[in-house]
Design a protein around this motif. Structure first.
Motif, PDB file in Angstrom:
ATOM      1  N   TYR A 250       0.821  -1.218   0.000  1.00 33.49           N
ATOM      2  CA  TYR A 250       0.000   0.000   0.000  1.00 33.49           C
ATOM      3  C   TYR A 250       0.854   1.267   0.000  1.00 33.49           C
ATOM      4  CZ  TYR A 250      -3.751  -3.254   1.281  1.00 33.49           C
ATOM      5  OH  TYR A 250      -4.646  -4.295   1.303  1.00 33.49           O
ATOM      6  N   VAL A 251       1.846   1.317  -0.881  1.00 30.21           N
ATOM      7  CA  VAL A 251       2.697   2.505  -0.930  1.00 30.21           C
ATOM      8  C   VAL A 251       2.105   3.523  -1.904  1.00 30.21           C
ATOM      9  CG1 VAL A 251       4.753   1.153  -0.382  1.00 30.21           C
ATOM     10  CG2 VAL A 251       4.217   1.650  -2.763  1.00 30.21           C
ATOM     11  N   SER A 252       2.396   4.774  -1.666  1.00 26.69           N
ATOM     12  CA  SER A 252       1.930   5.852  -2.540  1.00 26.69           C
ATOM     13  C   SER A 252       2.902   6.040  -3.699  1.00 26.69           C
ATOM     14  CB  SER A 252       1.826   7.154  -1.753  1.00 26.69           C
ATOM     15  OG  SER A 252       3.119   7.590  -1.359  1.00 26.69           O
ATOM     16  N   LYS A 253       2.448   6.752  -4.725  1.00 24.67           N
ATOM     17  CA  LYS A 253       3.357   7.075  -5.832  1.00 24.67           C
ATOM     18  C   LYS A 253       4.539   7.904  -5.337  1.00 24.67           C
ATOM     19  CE  LYS A 253      -0.111   7.152  -9.530  1.00 24.67           C
ATOM     20  NZ  LYS A 253      -0.714   7.994 -10.605  1.00 24.67           N
ATOM     21  N   ASP A 254       4.272   8.821  -4.423  1.00 19.45           N
ATOM     22  CA  ASP A 254       5.337   9.696  -3.925  1.00 19.45           C
ATOM     23  C   ASP A 254       6.423   8.920  -3.199  1.00 19.45           C
ATOM     24  OD1 ASP A 254       4.062  11.896  -4.973  1.00 19.45           O
ATOM     25  OD2 ASP A 254       3.109  12.487  -3.080  1.00 19.45           O
ATOM     26  N   ASP A 255       6.049   7.791  -2.605  1.00 15.92           N
ATOM     27  CA  ASP A 255       7.003   7.002  -1.818  1.00 15.92           C
ATOM     28  C   ASP A 255       7.537   5.801  -2.589  1.00 15.92           C
ATOM     29  OD1 ASP A 255       8.418   6.440   0.594  1.00 15.92           O
ATOM     30  OD2 ASP A 255       6.940   4.893   1.084  1.00 15.92           O
ATOM     31  N   ALA A 256       7.082   5.622  -3.832  1.00 15.65           N
ATOM     32  CA  ALA A 256       7.377   4.387  -4.562  1.00 15.65           C
ATOM     33  C   ALA A 256       8.870   4.167  -4.788  1.00 15.65           C
ATOM     34  CB  ALA A 256       6.642   4.394  -5.897  1.00 15.65           C
ATOM     35  N   PHE A 257       9.599   5.208  -5.179  1.00 17.08           N
ATOM     36  CA  PHE A 257      11.004   5.022  -5.512  1.00 17.08           C
ATOM     37  C   PHE A 257      11.842   4.574  -4.320  1.00 17.08           C
ATOM     38  CE2 PHE A 257      10.455   7.966  -9.315  1.00 17.08           C
ATOM     39  CZ  PHE A 257      10.553   6.931 -10.233  1.00 17.08           C
ATOM     40  N   SER A 258      11.418   4.900  -3.109  1.00 16.78           N
ATOM     41  CA  SER A 258      12.192   4.488  -1.930  1.00 16.78           C
ATOM     42  C   SER A 258      12.175   2.976  -1.746  1.00 16.78           C
ATOM     43  CB  SER A 258      11.658   5.171  -0.673  1.00 16.78           C
ATOM     44  OG  SER A 258      10.403   4.636  -0.290  1.00 16.78           O
ATOM     45  N   HIS A 259      11.273   2.292  -2.452  1.00 16.79           N
ATOM     46  CA  HIS A 259      11.176   0.834  -2.369  1.00 16.79           C
ATOM     47  C   HIS A 259      11.916   0.142  -3.514  1.00 16.79           C
ATOM     48  CE1 HIS A 259       8.112   0.821   0.877  1.00 16.79           C
ATOM     49  NE2 HIS A 259       7.827   1.998   0.369  1.00 16.79           N
ATOM     50  N   VAL A 260      12.540   0.913  -4.382  1.00 16.48           N
ATOM     51  CA  VAL A 260      13.242   0.371  -5.542  1.00 16.48           C
ATOM     52  C   VAL A 260      14.743   0.285  -5.247  1.00 16.48           C
ATOM     53  CG1 VAL A 260      13.867   0.788  -7.955  1.00 16.48           C
ATOM     54  CG2 VAL A 260      11.518   1.239  -7.167  1.00 16.48           C
ATOM     55  N   ALA A 261      15.309  -0.912  -5.413  1.00 15.92           N
ATOM     56  CA  ALA A 261      16.757  -1.078  -5.255  1.00 15.92           C
ATOM     57  C   ALA A 261      17.486  -0.580  -6.493  1.00 15.92           C
ATOM     58  CB  ALA A 261      17.092  -2.549  -5.014  1.00 15.92           C
ATOM     59  N   GLY A 262      16.937  -0.896  -7.657  1.00 17.65           N
ATOM     60  CA  GLY A 262      17.583  -0.494  -8.901  1.00 17.65           C
ATOM     61  C   GLY A 262      16.885  -1.109 -10.090  1.00 17.65           C
ATOM     62  N   TYR A 263      17.621  -1.180 -11.204  1.00 18.02           N
ATOM     63  CA  TYR A 263      17.025  -1.544 -12.484  1.00 18.02           C
ATOM     64  C   TYR A 263      17.917  -2.531 -13.219  1.00 18.02           C
ATOM     65  CZ  TYR A 263      14.501   2.717 -11.315  1.00 18.02           C
ATOM     66  OH  TYR A 263      13.761   3.663 -10.654  1.00 18.02           O
ATOM     67  N   CYS A 264      17.308  -3.279 -14.149  1.00 16.38           N
ATOM     68  CA  CYS A 264      18.071  -4.232 -14.942  1.00 16.38           C
ATOM     69  C   CYS A 264      17.384  -4.447 -16.286  1.00 16.38           C
ATOM     70  CB  CYS A 264      18.227  -5.566 -14.209  1.00 16.38           C
ATOM     71  SG  CYS A 264      16.692  -6.487 -13.978  1.00 16.38           S
ATOM     72  N   VAL A 265      18.109  -5.078 -17.194  1.00 14.49           N
ATOM     73  CA  VAL A 265      17.545  -5.497 -18.469  1.00 14.49           C
ATOM     74  C   VAL A 265      16.797  -6.818 -18.270  1.00 14.49           C
ATOM     75  CG1 VAL A 265      18.051  -6.080 -20.872  1.00 14.49           C
ATOM     76  CG2 VAL A 265      19.509  -4.443 -19.649  1.00 14.49           C
ATOM     77  N   VAL A 266      15.630  -6.933 -18.898  1.00 18.99           N
ATOM     78  CA  VAL A 266      14.868  -8.186 -18.897  1.00 18.99           C
ATOM     79  C   VAL A 266      14.442  -8.499 -20.332  1.00 18.99           C
ATOM     80  CG1 VAL A 266      12.843  -9.432 -18.034  1.00 18.99           C
ATOM     81  CG2 VAL A 266      13.931  -7.693 -16.600  1.00 18.99           C
ATOM     82  N   ASN A 267      14.586  -9.744 -20.724  1.00 20.18           N
ATOM     83  CA  ASN A 267      13.963 -10.225 -21.952  1.00 20.18           C
ATOM     84  C   ASN A 267      12.737 -11.018 -21.524  1.00 20.18           C
ATOM     85  OD1 ASN A 267      13.239 -11.135 -24.468  1.00 20.18           O
ATOM     86  ND2 ASN A 267      15.209 -12.084 -24.948  1.00 20.18           N
ATOM     87  N   ASP A 268      11.561 -10.427 -21.699  1.00 18.99           N
ATOM     88  CA  ASP A 268      10.312 -11.095 -21.325  1.00 18.99           C
ATOM     89  C   ASP A 268       9.912 -12.040 -22.458  1.00 18.99           C
ATOM     90  OD1 ASP A 268       7.817 -11.856 -20.374  1.00 18.99           O
ATOM     91  OD2 ASP A 268       6.837  -9.986 -20.946  1.00 18.99           O
ATOM     92  N   VAL A 269      10.637 -13.157 -22.558  1.00 17.14           N
ATOM     93  CA  VAL A 269      10.364 -14.132 -23.612  1.00 17.14           C
ATOM     94  C   VAL A 269       8.949 -14.682 -23.418  1.00 17.14           C
ATOM     95  CG1 VAL A 269      11.216 -16.183 -24.799  1.00 17.14           C
ATOM     96  CG2 VAL A 269      12.825 -14.685 -23.581  1.00 17.14           C
ATOM     97  N   SER A 270       8.230 -14.855 -24.529  1.00 13.83           N
ATOM     98  CA  SER A 270       6.815 -15.212 -24.465  1.00 13.83           C
ATOM     99  C   SER A 270       6.474 -16.205 -25.570  1.00 13.83           C
ATOM    100  CB  SER A 270       5.942 -13.955 -24.662  1.00 13.83           C
ATOM    101  OG  SER A 270       6.309 -12.916 -23.787  1.00 13.83           O
TER     102      SER A 270
END
Length: 281
Positions: free
Chosen positions: A137-157
């Motif tokens: 139940y996090v807000s948009k304003d607080d969302a980034f504080s819950h993010v460690a970082g980012y990566c590349v993903v290949n969403d194979v389907s």
């Protein structure tokens, strides 16, 4: 920081990519890139390490998935209006969620298995969001504080499994090797604007996808907040945020993956992946 995991499947060790393009081992500093290690407080400690004193690792080593301890992968469908158009779908009014099995996780350069009975295995370059702190139940304003970082993903389907076999999308999304993650987990502080990153993908040297996260319908903070209203996000969980146009299903005529091909993809600042396609045994 550009954090990574290296070694044989099931025996990966934590490491980082230094400014000179070398892999450095973190195995004597942290147990793995999982759980509380993905928190802001932990990253602050890692930032103070003398990287030059860390052991060098040979560059030929296999890279594993860039995060461990993932309890779930949440995919976002039709999150680029132009991709929705190429598939003949309506632009969604709320994020479309699906799940990818954790057994689909693989290293960024591991082979993609074409499943038994597959007729329509497809590619999707995506921005992956790695959760670093429990989110409920996090807000948009607080969302980034819950993010460690980012990566590349290949969403194979597998489109036939996804669309023609009844039920939800999940069985076309969760086959083994259908979620290559990495090469790196790039920490949040190094990606000031996740909505301004170029994405691309090639098959056998032909460029099929060229896009930007700026054209997402629902941005990263919206997705983190939205998903947290329905399920608790835990450290190590991955949100794969949708793909720009250029997937095989969108080609006229359709183009799908077969054994013996090479897939290359990348996201600006987050590194590149390269996979060979093989038949599943």
């Amino acid at each position: 920081m550009k954090l990574l995991r290296f070694g044989e499947p099931g025996h990966e060790q934590p490491g980082l990519w230094d400014n000179d393009g070398n892999i450095r081992s973190l195995s004597e500093v942290i147990p793995d890139l999982a759980g509380d290690i993905l928190s802001d407080a932990s990253f602050q400690k890692l930032n103070k390490i003398d990287v030059s004193a860390l052991p060098l690792v040979q560059k030929e080593v296999r890279l594993g998935p860039c995060v461990a301890g993932t309890s779930k992968i949440i995919g976002i469908g039709l999150n680029y209006a132009d991709h929705a158009a190429e598939t003949g779908a309506k632009v969604p009014t709320e994020p479309v969620l699906f799940m990818k099995a954790t057994t689909s996780i693989s290293g960024p350069n591991d082979a993609i298995e074409i499943p038994r009975g597959s007729e329509k295995t497809d590619w999707e370059v995506e921005l992956g969001v790695v959760i670093g702190k429990r989110a409920k139940y996090v807000s948009k304003d607080d969302a980034f504080s819950h993010v460690a970082g980012y990566c590349v993903v290949n969403d194979v389907s597998e489109r036939s499994f996804q669309k023609d076999r009844c039920g939800t999308w999940d069985k076309g999304k969760g086959c083994d090797t259908f979620a290559p993650l990495g090469p790196w987990l790039v920490t949040r502080d190094e990606v000031p604007d996740p909505q301004n990153l170029r994405l691309w993908l090639e098959v056998d040297g032909h460029r099929y996808q060229n896009g930007s996260t700026s054209t997402m319908i629902f941005d990263v903070k919206t997705l983190v907040s939205y998903i947290s209203q329905f399920m608790t996000l835990l450290p190590g969980d991955v949100i794969t945020t949708g793909t720009p146009p250029g997937v095989g299903m969108g080609q006229q005529p359709n183009v799908f993956l077969k054994p013996g091909q090479t897939v290359r993809l990348g996201v600006e600042g987050l590194g590149e992946q390269e996979q060979q396609t093989i038949a599943a045994k």
